[in-house]
Design a protein around this motif. Structure first.
Motif, PDB file in Angstrom:
ATOM      1  N   ASP A 193       0.800  -1.218   0.000  1.00  0.00           N
ATOM      2  CA  ASP A 193       0.000   0.000   0.000  1.00  0.00           C
ATOM      3  C   ASP A 193       0.837   1.275   0.000  1.00  0.00           C
ATOM      4  OD1 ASP A 193      -2.374  -1.509  -0.010  1.00  0.00           O
ATOM      5  OD2 ASP A 193      -2.333  -1.651   2.173  1.00  0.00           O
ATOM      6  N   LEU A 194       2.104   1.174  -0.335  1.00  0.00           N
ATOM      7  CA  LEU A 194       2.965   2.355  -0.444  1.00  0.00           C
ATOM      8  C   LEU A 194       3.256   2.606  -1.914  1.00  0.00           C
ATOM      9  CD1 LEU A 194       5.570   1.622   2.369  1.00  0.00           C
ATOM     10  CD2 LEU A 194       3.646   3.205   2.467  1.00  0.00           C
ATOM     11  N   ASP A 195       2.963   3.788  -2.369  1.00  0.00           N
ATOM     12  CA  ASP A 195       3.288   4.144  -3.746  1.00  0.00           C
ATOM     13  C   ASP A 195       4.727   4.617  -3.782  1.00  0.00           C
ATOM     14  OD1 ASP A 195       0.729   3.620  -4.684  1.00  0.00           O
ATOM     15  OD2 ASP A 195       0.038   5.637  -4.201  1.00  0.00           O
ATOM     16  N   ARG A 196       5.483   4.103  -4.735  1.00  0.00           N
ATOM     17  CA  ARG A 196       6.862   4.555  -4.864  1.00  0.00           C
ATOM     18  C   ARG A 196       7.359   4.301  -6.266  1.00  0.00           C
ATOM     19  NH1 ARG A 196      10.182   0.312  -1.076  1.00  0.00           N
ATOM     20  NH2 ARG A 196       9.420  -1.553  -2.065  1.00  0.00           N
ATOM     21  N   TYR A 197       8.368   5.050  -6.624  1.00  0.00           N
ATOM     22  CA  TYR A 197       8.999   4.928  -7.927  1.00  0.00           C
ATOM     23  C   TYR A 197      10.396   4.368  -7.713  1.00  0.00           C
ATOM     24  CZ  TYR A 197       5.260   7.878  -9.662  1.00  0.00           C
ATOM     25  OH  TYR A 197       4.034   8.388 -10.001  1.00  0.00           O
ATOM     26  N   ARG A 198      10.816   3.479  -8.595  1.00  0.00           N
ATOM     27  CA  ARG A 198      12.132   2.856  -8.468  1.00  0.00           C
ATOM     28  C   ARG A 198      12.987   3.276  -9.656  1.00  0.00           C
ATOM     29  NH1 ARG A 198      11.965  -3.347  -8.605  1.00  0.00           N
ATOM     30  NH2 ARG A 198      11.378  -2.830 -10.721  1.00  0.00           N
ATOM     31  N   TYR A 199      14.203   3.700  -9.365  1.00  0.00           N
ATOM     32  CA  TYR A 199      15.161   4.099 -10.385  1.00  0.00           C
ATOM     33  C   TYR A 199      16.395   3.224 -10.250  1.00  0.00           C
ATOM     34  CZ  TYR A 199      12.360   8.303 -10.878  1.00  0.00           C
ATOM     35  OH  TYR A 199      11.326   9.172 -11.098  1.00  0.00           O
ATOM     36  N   SER A 200      16.907   2.762 -11.362  1.00  0.00           N
ATOM     37  CA  SER A 200      18.167   2.027 -11.366  1.00  0.00           C
ATOM     38  C   SER A 200      19.256   2.962 -11.867  1.00  0.00           C
ATOM     39  CB  SER A 200      18.081   0.803 -12.268  1.00  0.00           C
ATOM     40  OG  SER A 200      17.159  -0.116 -11.747  1.00  0.00           O
ATOM     41  N   ARG A 201      20.437   2.792 -11.324  1.00  0.00           N
ATOM     42  CA  ARG A 201      21.560   3.668 -11.674  1.00  0.00           C
ATOM     43  C   ARG A 201      22.453   2.998 -12.701  1.00  0.00           C
ATOM     44  NH1 ARG A 201      26.761   5.192  -8.132  1.00  0.00           N
ATOM     45  NH2 ARG A 201      26.574   3.007  -7.580  1.00  0.00           N
ATOM     46  N   SER A 202      22.819   3.741 -13.719  1.00  0.00           N
ATOM     47  CA  SER A 202      23.793   3.231 -14.684  1.00  0.00           C
ATOM     48  C   SER A 202      25.190   3.370 -14.073  1.00  0.00           C
ATOM     49  CB  SER A 202      23.690   3.995 -16.001  1.00  0.00           C
ATOM     50  OG  SER A 202      24.109   5.325 -15.824  1.00  0.00           O
ATOM     51  N   PRO A 203      26.153   2.610 -14.567  1.00  0.00           N
ATOM     52  CA  PRO A 203      27.505   2.643 -13.977  1.00  0.00           C
ATOM     53  C   PRO A 203      28.156   4.022 -13.972  1.00  0.00           C
ATOM     54  CG  PRO A 203      27.285   0.767 -15.429  1.00  0.00           C
ATOM     55  CD  PRO A 203      26.042   1.603 -15.608  1.00  0.00           C
ATOM     56  N   GLU A 204      27.819   4.860 -14.942  1.00  0.00           N
ATOM     57  CA  GLU A 204      28.476   6.178 -15.009  1.00  0.00           C
ATOM     58  C   GLU A 204      27.743   7.272 -14.232  1.00  0.00           C
ATOM     59  OE1 GLU A 204      25.865   5.247 -18.315  1.00  0.00           O
ATOM     60  OE2 GLU A 204      27.784   4.352 -17.913  1.00  0.00           O
ATOM     61  N   GLU A 205      26.588   6.971 -13.656  1.00  0.00           N
ATOM     62  CA  GLU A 205      25.818   7.967 -12.906  1.00  0.00           C
ATOM     63  C   GLU A 205      26.182   7.962 -11.428  1.00  0.00           C
ATOM     64  OE1 GLU A 205      21.334   8.837 -14.072  1.00  0.00           O
ATOM     65  OE2 GLU A 205      21.752   6.697 -13.946  1.00  0.00           O
ATOM     66  N   ASN A 206      26.154   9.140 -10.820  1.00  0.00           N
ATOM     67  CA  ASN A 206      26.296   9.165  -9.372  1.00  0.00           C
ATOM     68  C   ASN A 206      24.894   9.188  -8.754  1.00  0.00           C
ATOM     69  OD1 ASN A 206      25.446  11.908  -9.286  1.00  0.00           O
ATOM     70  ND2 ASN A 206      27.530  12.574  -9.642  1.00  0.00           N
ATOM     71  N   LEU A 207      24.793   8.722  -7.528  1.00  0.00           N
ATOM     72  CA  LEU A 207      23.492   8.587  -6.886  1.00  0.00           C
ATOM     73  C   LEU A 207      22.795   9.912  -6.660  1.00  0.00           C
ATOM     74  CD1 LEU A 207      23.995   5.662  -4.407  1.00  0.00           C
ATOM     75  CD2 LEU A 207      22.293   5.832  -6.186  1.00  0.00           C
ATOM     76  N   SER A 208      23.545  10.935  -6.370  1.00  0.00           N
ATOM     77  CA  SER A 208      22.908  12.228  -6.126  1.00  0.00           C
ATOM     78  C   SER A 208      22.148  12.701  -7.362  1.00  0.00           C
ATOM     79  CB  SER A 208      23.937  13.266  -5.671  1.00  0.00           C
ATOM     80  OG  SER A 208      24.980  13.391  -6.617  1.00  0.00           O
ATOM     81  N   SER A 209      22.671  12.428  -8.546  1.00  0.00           N
ATOM     82  CA  SER A 209      21.967  12.794  -9.778  1.00  0.00           C
ATOM     83  C   SER A 209      20.698  11.981  -9.962  1.00  0.00           C
ATOM     84  CB  SER A 209      22.870  12.584 -10.990  1.00  0.00           C
ATOM     85  OG  SER A 209      23.974  13.440 -10.930  1.00  0.00           O
ATOM     86  N   VAL A 210      20.747  10.697  -9.628  1.00  0.00           N
ATOM     87  CA  VAL A 210      19.571   9.833  -9.748  1.00  0.00           C
ATOM     88  C   VAL A 210      18.477  10.307  -8.790  1.00  0.00           C
ATOM     89  CG1 VAL A 210      18.686   7.480  -9.496  1.00  0.00           C
ATOM     90  CG2 VAL A 210      20.939   7.861 -10.500  1.00  0.00           C
ATOM     91  N   VAL A 211      18.853  10.642  -7.561  1.00  0.00           N
ATOM     92  CA  VAL A 211      17.886  11.124  -6.576  1.00  0.00           C
ATOM     93  C   VAL A 211      17.242  12.421  -7.062  1.00  0.00           C
ATOM     94  CG1 VAL A 211      17.620  12.082  -4.249  1.00  0.00           C
ATOM     95  CG2 VAL A 211      18.957   9.993  -4.598  1.00  0.00           C
ATOM     96  N   THR A 212      18.045  13.363  -7.502  1.00  0.00           N
ATOM     97  CA  THR A 212      17.521  14.647  -7.957  1.00  0.00           C
ATOM     98  C   THR A 212      16.599  14.470  -9.156  1.00  0.00           C
ATOM     99  OG1 THR A 212      19.506  15.759  -7.150  1.00  0.00           O
ATOM    100  CG2 THR A 212      18.156  16.954  -8.736  1.00  0.00           C
ATOM    101  N   ARG A 213      17.008  13.662 -10.122  1.00  0.00           N
ATOM    102  CA  ARG A 213      16.183  13.420 -11.299  1.00  0.00           C
ATOM    103  C   ARG A 213      14.862  12.763 -10.916  1.00  0.00           C
ATOM    104  NH1 ARG A 213      16.367   8.871 -13.942  1.00  0.00           N
ATOM    105  NH2 ARG A 213      18.538   8.447 -13.461  1.00  0.00           N
ATOM    106  N   GLY A 214      14.919  11.821  -9.976  1.00  0.00           N
ATOM    107  CA  GLY A 214      13.700  11.154  -9.526  1.00  0.00           C
ATOM    108  C   GLY A 214      12.731  12.110  -8.853  1.00  0.00           C
ATOM    109  N   ILE A 215      13.241  12.981  -8.008  1.00  0.00           N
ATOM    110  CA  ILE A 215      12.388  13.957  -7.320  1.00  0.00           C
ATOM    111  C   ILE A 215      11.754  14.905  -8.335  1.00  0.00           C
ATOM    112  CG2 ILE A 215      12.355  15.874  -5.674  1.00  0.00           C
ATOM    113  CD1 ILE A 215      12.657  13.167  -4.299  1.00  0.00           C
ATOM    114  N   ILE A 216      12.531  15.335  -9.317  1.00  0.00           N
ATOM    115  CA  ILE A 216      12.000  16.215 -10.373  1.00  0.00           C
ATOM    116  C   ILE A 216      10.881  15.522 -11.123  1.00  0.00           C
ATOM    117  CG2 ILE A 216      12.596  17.258 -12.603  1.00  0.00           C
ATOM    118  CD1 ILE A 216      15.363  17.904 -11.347  1.00  0.00           C
ATOM    119  N   ASP A 217      11.071  14.246 -11.459  1.00  0.00           N
ATOM    120  CA  ASP A 217      10.034  13.480 -12.157  1.00  0.00           C
ATOM    121  C   ASP A 217       8.756  13.380 -11.332  1.00  0.00           C
ATOM    122  OD1 ASP A 217      11.747  12.995 -14.274  1.00  0.00           O
ATOM    123  OD2 ASP A 217      12.170  10.919 -13.707  1.00  0.00           O
TER     124      ASP A 217
END
Length: 95
Positions: free
Chosen positions: A13-37
């Motif tokens: 019952d929890l809505d969430r989005y899952r993002y996978s990181r590519s080898p060349e991405e840093n996690l901070s970018s993935v988090v920021t992009r996910g929040i923007i989405d």
């Protein structure tokens, strides 16, 4: 799944989005992009992630992609969970 295509899922019952990181991405970018989405906003509308946590430490902690490391924090009203350095799950703000 490509890292720029979020996988929406509802677990326990929890809505969430899952993002996978590519080898060349840093996690901070993935988090920021996910929040923007999720919030459907521009990066300029968000407070800097560095006001929530040490971005360099976040990226360094998960550089080895250890499966047994997990970090949870809140950012811009969303709950973020990073697991093993390869998956970022973001729950949108409660309405």
């Amino acid at each position: 799944m490509r890292s720029d295509e979020p996988d929406y899922r509802s677990d326990d019952d929890l809505d969430r989005y899952r993002y996978s990181r590519s080898p060349e991405e840093n996690l901070s970018s993935v988090v920021t992009r996910g929040i923007i989405d999720i919030l459907e906003c521009d990066i300029e509308e968000l407070p800097p992630l560095s006001e929530t946590l040490d971005v360099d430490a976040l990226d360094a902690l998960f550089v080895s992609r250890q499966a047994d490391v997990r970090l949870e924090f809140d950012y811009s009203g969303c709950h973020v969970t990073v697991e093993g350095g390869t998956e970022v799950c973001i729950s949108p703000p409660e309405e």
